[in-house]
Design a protein around this motif. Structure first.
Motif, mmCIF file in Angstrom:
data_model
loop_
_atom_site.group_PDB
_atom_site.id
_atom_site.type_symbol
_atom_site.label_atom_id
_atom_site.label_comp_id
_atom_site.label_asym_id
_atom_site.label_seq_id
_atom_site.Cartn_x
_atom_site.Cartn_y
_atom_site.Cartn_z
ATOM 1 N N PRO A 12 3.235 -10.873 1.814
ATOM 2 C CA PRO A 12 4.624 -11.167 1.459
ATOM 3 C C PRO A 12 5.478 -9.911 1.582
ATOM 4 O O PRO A 12 4.993 -8.800 1.491
ATOM 5 C CB PRO A 12 4.527 -11.615 -0.002
ATOM 6 C CG PRO A 12 3.071 -11.835 -0.273
ATOM 7 C CD PRO A 12 2.335 -10.960 0.675
ATOM 8 N N GLU A 13 6.773 -10.093 1.796
ATOM 9 C CA GLU A 13 7.693 -8.964 1.787
ATOM 10 C C GLU A 13 8.244 -8.797 0.373
ATOM 11 O O GLU A 13 8.456 -9.784 -0.331
ATOM 12 C CB GLU A 13 8.839 -9.211 2.772
ATOM 13 C CG GLU A 13 8.398 -9.324 4.223
ATOM 14 C CD GLU A 13 7.923 -8.013 4.807
ATOM 15 O OE1 GLU A 13 8.019 -6.982 4.119
ATOM 16 O OE2 GLU A 13 7.440 -8.022 5.944
ATOM 17 N N PRO A 14 8.532 -7.592 -0.147
ATOM 18 C CA PRO A 14 8.309 -6.349 0.584
ATOM 19 C C PRO A 14 6.859 -5.887 0.453
ATOM 20 O O PRO A 14 6.232 -6.094 -0.565
ATOM 21 C CB PRO A 14 9.251 -5.364 -0.130
ATOM 22 C CG PRO A 14 9.280 -5.856 -1.538
ATOM 23 C CD PRO A 14 9.172 -7.360 -1.455
ATOM 24 N N GLY A 15 6.361 -5.289 1.490
ATOM 25 C CA GLY A 15 5.011 -4.749 1.461
ATOM 26 C C GLY A 15 4.965 -3.396 2.113
ATOM 27 O O GLY A 15 4.005 -3.076 2.792
ATOM 28 N N ALA A 16 6.038 -2.617 1.951
ATOM 29 C CA ALA A 16 6.110 -1.304 2.584
ATOM 30 C C ALA A 16 4.958 -0.426 2.113
ATOM 31 O O ALA A 16 4.533 -0.494 0.963
ATOM 32 C CB ALA A 16 7.451 -0.644 2.264
ATOM 33 N N PRO A 20 -3.772 -2.993 6.604
ATOM 34 C CA PRO A 20 -3.005 -4.181 6.232
ATOM 35 C C PRO A 20 -3.715 -5.066 5.219
ATOM 36 O O PRO A 20 -3.077 -5.670 4.348
ATOM 37 C CB PRO A 20 -2.827 -4.913 7.571
ATOM 38 C CG PRO A 20 -2.997 -3.866 8.614
ATOM 39 C CD PRO A 20 -4.016 -2.928 8.056
ATOM 40 N N GLU A 21 -5.041 -5.150 5.313
ATOM 41 C CA GLU A 21 -5.793 -6.002 4.388
ATOM 42 C C GLU A 21 -5.756 -5.451 2.964
ATOM 43 O O GLU A 21 -5.715 -6.215 2.003
ATOM 44 C CB GLU A 21 -7.231 -6.149 4.877
ATOM 45 C CG GLU A 21 -8.142 -6.913 3.927
ATOM 46 C CD GLU A 21 -7.655 -8.334 3.638
ATOM 47 O OE1 GLU A 21 -8.052 -8.878 2.597
ATOM 48 O OE2 GLU A 21 -6.869 -8.888 4.422
ATOM 49 N N LEU A 22 -5.764 -4.135 2.820
ATOM 50 C CA LEU A 22 -5.653 -3.553 1.483
ATOM 51 C C LEU A 22 -4.332 -3.944 0.828
ATOM 52 O O LEU A 22 -4.288 -4.337 -0.345
ATOM 53 C CB LEU A 22 -5.771 -2.020 1.562
ATOM 54 C CG LEU A 22 -7.145 -1.445 1.897
ATOM 55 C CD1 LEU A 22 -7.046 0.065 2.120
ATOM 56 C CD2 LEU A 22 -8.144 -1.730 0.784
ATOM 57 N N VAL A 23 -3.243 -3.823 1.591
ATOM 58 C CA VAL A 23 -1.936 -4.205 1.068
ATOM 59 C C VAL A 23 -1.881 -5.708 0.803
ATOM 60 O O VAL A 23 -1.370 -6.165 -0.236
ATOM 61 C CB VAL A 23 -0.814 -3.787 2.042
ATOM 62 C CG1 VAL A 23 0.542 -4.209 1.508
ATOM 63 C CG2 VAL A 23 -0.854 -2.266 2.259
ATOM 64 N N ALA A 24 -2.429 -6.502 1.728
ATOM 65 C CA ALA A 24 -2.425 -7.954 1.566
ATOM 66 C C ALA A 24 -3.190 -8.372 0.323
ATOM 67 O O ALA A 24 -2.745 -9.244 -0.440
ATOM 68 C CB ALA A 24 -3.033 -8.611 2.810
ATOM 69 N N ALA A 25 -4.354 -7.759 0.091
ATOM 70 C CA ALA A 25 -5.158 -8.096 -1.096
ATOM 71 C C ALA A 25 -4.406 -7.762 -2.372
ATOM 72 O O ALA A 25 -4.468 -8.506 -3.355
ATOM 73 C CB ALA A 25 -6.490 -7.350 -1.045
ATOM 74 N N GLY A 26 -3.684 -6.645 -2.363
ATOM 75 C CA GLY A 26 -2.899 -6.278 -3.541
ATOM 76 C C GLY A 26 -1.769 -7.246 -3.806
ATOM 77 O O GLY A 26 -1.504 -7.618 -4.954
ATOM 78 N N GLU A 27 -1.083 -7.698 -2.737
ATOM 79 C CA GLU A 27 0.016 -8.646 -2.898
ATOM 80 C C GLU A 27 -0.494 -10.015 -3.342
ATOM 81 O O GLU A 27 0.118 -10.680 -4.184
ATOM 82 C CB GLU A 27 0.793 -8.767 -1.582
ATOM 83 C CG GLU A 27 1.489 -7.497 -1.136
ATOM 84 C CD GLU A 27 2.744 -7.225 -1.955
ATOM 85 O OE1 GLU A 27 3.051 -8.006 -2.874
ATOM 86 O OE2 GLU A 27 3.425 -6.214 -1.677
#
Length: 413
Positions: free
Chosen positions: A22-26, A127-134
């Motif tokens: 999801p955004e934001p995911g900077a 990207p997967e690390l950020v995705a898992a956190g979101e």
């Protein structure tokens, strides 16, 4: 501050398409480097392939190198579609962990991903690390070698595997609550929300910054993503016996961060001081010295022993507040005053409170121990009060040098 990329070609990472960040995911990638020039171009190439254009990204290298790594970063960054900057440190305070904290302070994104430059941490997993956190609303996402789908195959040799596994067991045993949900506290590959990081509370030492963050910043929700630890792309490992010793010192520092834990460790160190004390007494009396002056001299052996252990294990981060000779003198005075105070206390407990000699002695020992710990912390290692200076003319002072932007992304111009 990170600026979303514009006009960059959509890379269409299949893993990210499936997870839908999801955004934001900077994200700010913080990469510490020490003589990693042979890995930089391949690292940035793989990051360019792995991070999709709709995930705003910046890369911050914090460099302690003595080779041409900064120049290689500047050259390779020209081909990157995202901003790349370099913070070069002349004094590598705190080692790799200190470099990571320095990079975190300059991060401008919602997420901070920490990874090594040697490509043992696969860039495709960012990207997967950020995705898992979101997805899980986690504060910390750890890339783990020790959950299903993960592997430590990039660790060369049985010795390094045994050291890594032993260090993991030791840290989880010392911090069972703080490391709950983290199967790989030795991992150097993780994502953390910038809002969780309290940089001023961090005291990094060596290369295990995840442990420092988990214990001191206390993220509430933790997630894990499996990863396969890769072979180093180029260069040699920076893991040495010296780093291992620093790691053990770091563990002690973290475990004794609270006053109660510090006091218990102070007492245990004091008990070990009986060994050099008794050994010195044996040698001095064996050489013909009378037992009374021998006892006084032998006590100094214990004082020196205790001082050295306390300096290294308990108050490492407070030694800079006073000159070493000042600390030695104050510590010796307090340690010897303990003897002078103990005898009157025993006499008081026996004469006024009608206590037996043994319990009176035990109570006197406990009383002087608590007083000595409090006095040692306050009079030897407490920071001196700084003189308040009146503000000078407007504009006085030297601002901290910002990170040098070297890439082609929007934030680099």
């Amino acid at each position: 501050m990170t600026t979303p990329r514009t006009g960059a070609e959509e890379l269409g990472d299949p893993e990210l398409s499936a997870t839908q960040v999801p955004e934001p995911g900077a994200v700010t990638l913080v990469i510490p480097t020490f003589n990693e020039s042979g890995n930089i171009r391949e690292l940035l190439r793989r990051l360019t392939e792995s991070v999709p254009s709709r995930l705003p990204c910046e890369v911050v290298f914090v460099d302690d190198s003595t080779d041409d790594t900064p120049e290689v970063i500047r050259s390779a960054a020209q081909d990157c579609p995202f901003p790349v900057s370099v913070i070069h440190r002349d004094e590598p305070a705190g080692g790799l962990g200190g470099a990571v904290v320095e990079g975190m302070k300059s991060a401008g994104s919602d997420w901070i991903v920490v990874m090594d430059a040697d490509l043992q941490h696969p860039p495709a997993l960012v990207p997967e690390l950020v995705a898992a956190g979101e997805r899980s609303a986690a504060d910390l996402v750890v890339a783990s070698r020790y959950i299903r789908g993960g592997s430590r195959e990039g660790l060369a040799g049985g010795y390094r595997i045994a050291v890594s596994r032993g260090a993991t067991w030791l840290t989880k045993g010392l911090f069972p609550r703080r490391l709950r949900g983290i199967s790989d506290p030795m991992s150097g590959f993780f994502a953390i929300r910038r809002s969780v990081v309290t940089a001023d509370a961090l005291r990094p030492l060596g290369y295990k910054i995840l442990l420092e963050l988990a214990v001191r910043c206390r993220p509430e929700t933790v997630a894990e993503v499996p990863f396969v630890f890769q072979d180093r792309f180029a260069g040699e490992s920076k893991s040495t016996a010296k780093e291992g010793i620093r790691f053990l010192g770091h563990l002690v520092g973290l475990r004794t961060a609270s006053p109660v834990a510090r006091m218990l460790a102070f007492g245990l160190i004091g008990l070990t001081g009986f060994v050099p004390n008794l050994l010195g007494l044996h040698l001095l009396t064996g050489a013909g010295m009378h037992y009374l002056p021998a006892e006084i001299v032998a006590n100094q052996f214990g004082v020196i022993w205790n001082f050295l252990l306390i300096e290294v294990l308990l108050f490492r981060d407070r030694r800079r507040h006073r000159h070493w000779a000042d600390r030695v003198g104050r510590f010796a005075v307090l340690a010897n005053a303990d003897l002078l105070l103990r005898i009157p206390l025993i006499a008081l407990f026996v004469g006024r409170l009608d206590m037996e000699v043994l319990p009176a002695t035990a109570l006197a020992l406990l009383t002087t121990f608590v007083l000595r710990f409090a006095a040692t912390e306050a009079l030897v290692y407490l920071p001196r009060k700084k003189k308040v200076r009146r503000p000078g003319p407007e504009g006085a002072g030297t601002p901290q040098a910002p990170a040098q932007a070297v890439g082609n992304g929007p934030a680099a111009h």
